[in-house]
Design a protein around this motif. Structure first.
Motif, PDB file in Angstrom:
ATOM      1  N   GLY A 116       0.803  -1.221   0.000  1.00 49.65           N
ATOM      2  CA  GLY A 116       0.000   0.000   0.000  1.00 49.65           C
ATOM      3  C   GLY A 116       0.832   1.266   0.000  1.00 49.65           C
ATOM      4  N   GLY A 117       2.087   1.180   0.426  1.00 48.94           N
ATOM      5  CA  GLY A 117       2.943   2.364   0.472  1.00 48.94           C
ATOM      6  C   GLY A 117       3.793   2.559  -0.765  1.00 48.94           C
ATOM      7  N   ALA A 118       3.482   1.842  -1.837  1.00 51.97           N
ATOM      8  CA  ALA A 118       4.283   1.940  -3.058  1.00 51.97           C
ATOM      9  C   ALA A 118       4.351   3.381  -3.562  1.00 51.97           C
ATOM     10  CB  ALA A 118       3.719   1.032  -4.139  1.00 51.97           C
ATOM     11  N   VAL A 119       5.478   3.696  -4.157  1.00 59.33           N
ATOM     12  CA  VAL A 119       5.743   5.036  -4.678  1.00 59.33           C
ATOM     13  C   VAL A 119       5.724   4.967  -6.206  1.00 59.33           C
ATOM     14  CG1 VAL A 119       7.523   6.840  -4.788  1.00 59.33           C
ATOM     15  CG2 VAL A 119       7.164   5.575  -2.668  1.00 59.33           C
ATOM     16  N   PRO A 120       5.098   5.928  -6.888  1.00 56.09           N
ATOM     17  CA  PRO A 120       5.113   5.912  -8.354  1.00 56.09           C
ATOM     18  C   PRO A 120       6.545   5.796  -8.894  1.00 56.09           C
ATOM     19  CG  PRO A 120       3.632   7.611  -7.565  1.00 56.09           C
ATOM     20  CD  PRO A 120       4.370   7.085  -6.358  1.00 56.09           C
ATOM     21  N   GLY A 121       6.717   4.906  -9.854  1.00 57.45           N
ATOM     22  CA  GLY A 121       8.026   4.713 -10.456  1.00 57.45           C
ATOM     23  C   GLY A 121       8.897   3.693  -9.748  1.00 57.45           C
ATOM     24  N   GLU A 122       8.439   3.179  -8.622  1.00 51.34           N
ATOM     25  CA  GLU A 122       9.195   2.181  -7.858  1.00 51.34           C
ATOM     26  C   GLU A 122       8.353   0.914  -7.746  1.00 51.34           C
ATOM     27  OE1 GLU A 122      12.224   2.319  -6.262  1.00 51.34           O
ATOM     28  OE2 GLU A 122      12.699   4.413  -6.694  1.00 51.34           O
ATOM     29  N   TRP A 123       8.932  -0.237  -8.036  1.00 48.48           N
ATOM     30  CA  TRP A 123       8.224  -1.508  -7.877  1.00 48.48           C
ATOM     31  C   TRP A 123       8.202  -1.891  -6.411  1.00 48.48           C
ATOM     32  CZ3 TRP A 123       4.645  -4.225  -9.840  1.00 48.48           C
ATOM     33  CH2 TRP A 123       4.518  -5.600  -9.609  1.00 48.48           C
ATOM     34  N   TRP A 124       9.370  -1.892  -5.766  1.00 48.54           N
ATOM     35  CA  TRP A 124       9.473  -2.162  -4.333  1.00 48.54           C
ATOM     36  C   TRP A 124       9.232  -0.856  -3.581  1.00 48.54           C
ATOM     37  CZ3 TRP A 124      11.867  -6.632  -1.755  1.00 48.54           C
ATOM     38  CH2 TRP A 124      12.069  -7.710  -2.616  1.00 48.54           C
ATOM     39  N   THR A 125       8.600  -0.932  -2.416  1.00 49.61           N
ATOM     40  CA  THR A 125       8.335   0.252  -1.601  1.00 49.61           C
ATOM     41  C   THR A 125       9.589   0.646  -0.832  1.00 49.61           C
ATOM     42  OG1 THR A 125       6.032  -0.422  -1.319  1.00 49.61           O
ATOM     43  CG2 THR A 125       6.901   1.164   0.276  1.00 49.61           C
ATOM     44  N   PRO A 126      10.093   1.860  -1.051  1.00 47.39           N
ATOM     45  CA  PRO A 126      11.266   2.301  -0.293  1.00 47.39           C
ATOM     46  C   PRO A 126      10.912   2.467   1.184  1.00 47.39           C
ATOM     47  CG  PRO A 126      10.768   3.809  -2.124  1.00 47.39           C
ATOM     48  CD  PRO A 126       9.636   2.839  -2.010  1.00 47.39           C
ATOM     49  N   MET A 127      11.858   2.117   2.034  1.00 52.39           N
ATOM     50  CA  MET A 127      11.671   2.256   3.473  1.00 52.39           C
ATOM     51  C   MET A 127      12.604   3.350   3.986  1.00 52.39           C
ATOM     52  SD  MET A 127      11.471  -1.774   4.472  1.00 52.39           S
ATOM     53  CE  MET A 127      10.833  -1.502   6.128  1.00 52.39           C
ATOM     54  N   ARG A 128      12.187   4.012   5.028  1.00 55.90           N
ATOM     55  CA  ARG A 128      12.994   5.060   5.658  1.00 55.90           C
ATOM     56  C   ARG A 128      13.830   4.439   6.760  1.00 55.90           C
ATOM     57  NH1 ARG A 128      11.796   8.991  10.012  1.00 55.90           N
ATOM     58  NH2 ARG A 128       9.875   7.793  10.280  1.00 55.90           N
ATOM     59  N   GLU A 129      15.104   4.703   6.728  1.00 56.97           N
ATOM     60  CA  GLU A 129      15.982   4.206   7.789  1.00 56.97           C
ATOM     61  C   GLU A 129      15.772   5.074   9.024  1.00 56.97           C
ATOM     62  OE1 GLU A 129      20.537   2.716   8.164  1.00 56.97           O
ATOM     63  OE2 GLU A 129      20.265   4.691   7.278  1.00 56.97           O
ATOM     64  N   VAL A 130      15.499   4.428  10.162  1.00 57.97           N
ATOM     65  CA  VAL A 130      15.275   5.175  11.399  1.00 57.97           C
ATOM     66  C   VAL A 130      16.382   4.947  12.416  1.00 57.97           C
ATOM     67  CG1 VAL A 130      12.772   5.305  11.087  1.00 57.97           C
ATOM     68  CG2 VAL A 130      13.755   3.393  12.366  1.00 57.97           C
ATOM     69  N   PHE A 131      17.257   3.975  12.166  1.00 57.33           N
ATOM     70  CA  PHE A 131      18.367   3.744  13.080  1.00 57.33           C
ATOM     71  C   PHE A 131      19.466   2.975  12.362  1.00 57.33           C
ATOM     72  CE2 PHE A 131      20.712   1.073  16.079  1.00 57.33           C
ATOM     73  CZ  PHE A 131      21.184   2.053  16.947  1.00 57.33           C
ATOM     74  N   HIS A 132      20.698   3.350  12.649  1.00 53.37           N
ATOM     75  CA  HIS A 132      21.869   2.615  12.153  1.00 53.37           C
ATOM     76  C   HIS A 132      23.002   2.788  13.153  1.00 53.37           C
ATOM     77  CE1 HIS A 132      24.895   0.962   9.534  1.00 53.37           C
ATOM     78  NE2 HIS A 132      25.644   1.991   9.868  1.00 53.37           N
ATOM     79  N   HIS A 133      23.732   1.712  13.367  1.00 50.42           N
ATOM     80  CA  HIS A 133      24.917   1.767  14.236  1.00 50.42           C
ATOM     81  C   HIS A 133      26.014   0.949  13.584  1.00 50.42           C
ATOM     82  CE1 HIS A 133      27.394   1.831  17.791  1.00 50.42           C
ATOM     83  NE2 HIS A 133      27.484   0.521  17.732  1.00 50.42           N
TER      84      HIS A 133
END
Length: 107
Positions: A89-106
């Protein structure tokens, strides 16, 4: 280096086919992934959700993704894998896979 997480739904009726394809990924597809500067590319499965993770080490992500999309072998691969998937449901026009936002990285 940029990290990407993406999400898509696996169609239950195509689960076995999708898993079989990814147990035997074509060498030309793997070579194109590398040629387009993607590293540590992984796909995880939980229930009917596929999560992909990749690290991009190139200089021009859009150009590299266009190069991949223009590759005839990769396009044939996608003709087999795309019917196994459906957008979330969160698909973005022009993208097949839905991009996810990174909220944490270490590191």
């Amino acid at each position: 280096m940029r990290r990407f997480g993406k999400l898509i739904r696996l169609r239950p009726e195509h689960r076995a086919e999708y898993l079989r394809l990814h147990a035997e990924v074509w060498p030309e597809v793997l070579a194109m992934i590398s040629a387009c500067h993607l590293r540590n590319y992984s796909i995880f499965l939980e229930g009917d959700l596929l999560f992909s993770y990749a690290e991009y080490v190139g200089e021009d992500y859009a150009a590299d993704m266009a190069k991949m999309a223009a590759d005839p072998v990769t396009r044939r691969w996608w003709q087999l894998t795309d019917p196994c998937q459906e957008q979330t449901g969160g698909a973005v026009p022009g993208e097949w896979w839905t991009p996810m936002r990174e909220v944490f990285h270490h590191d």
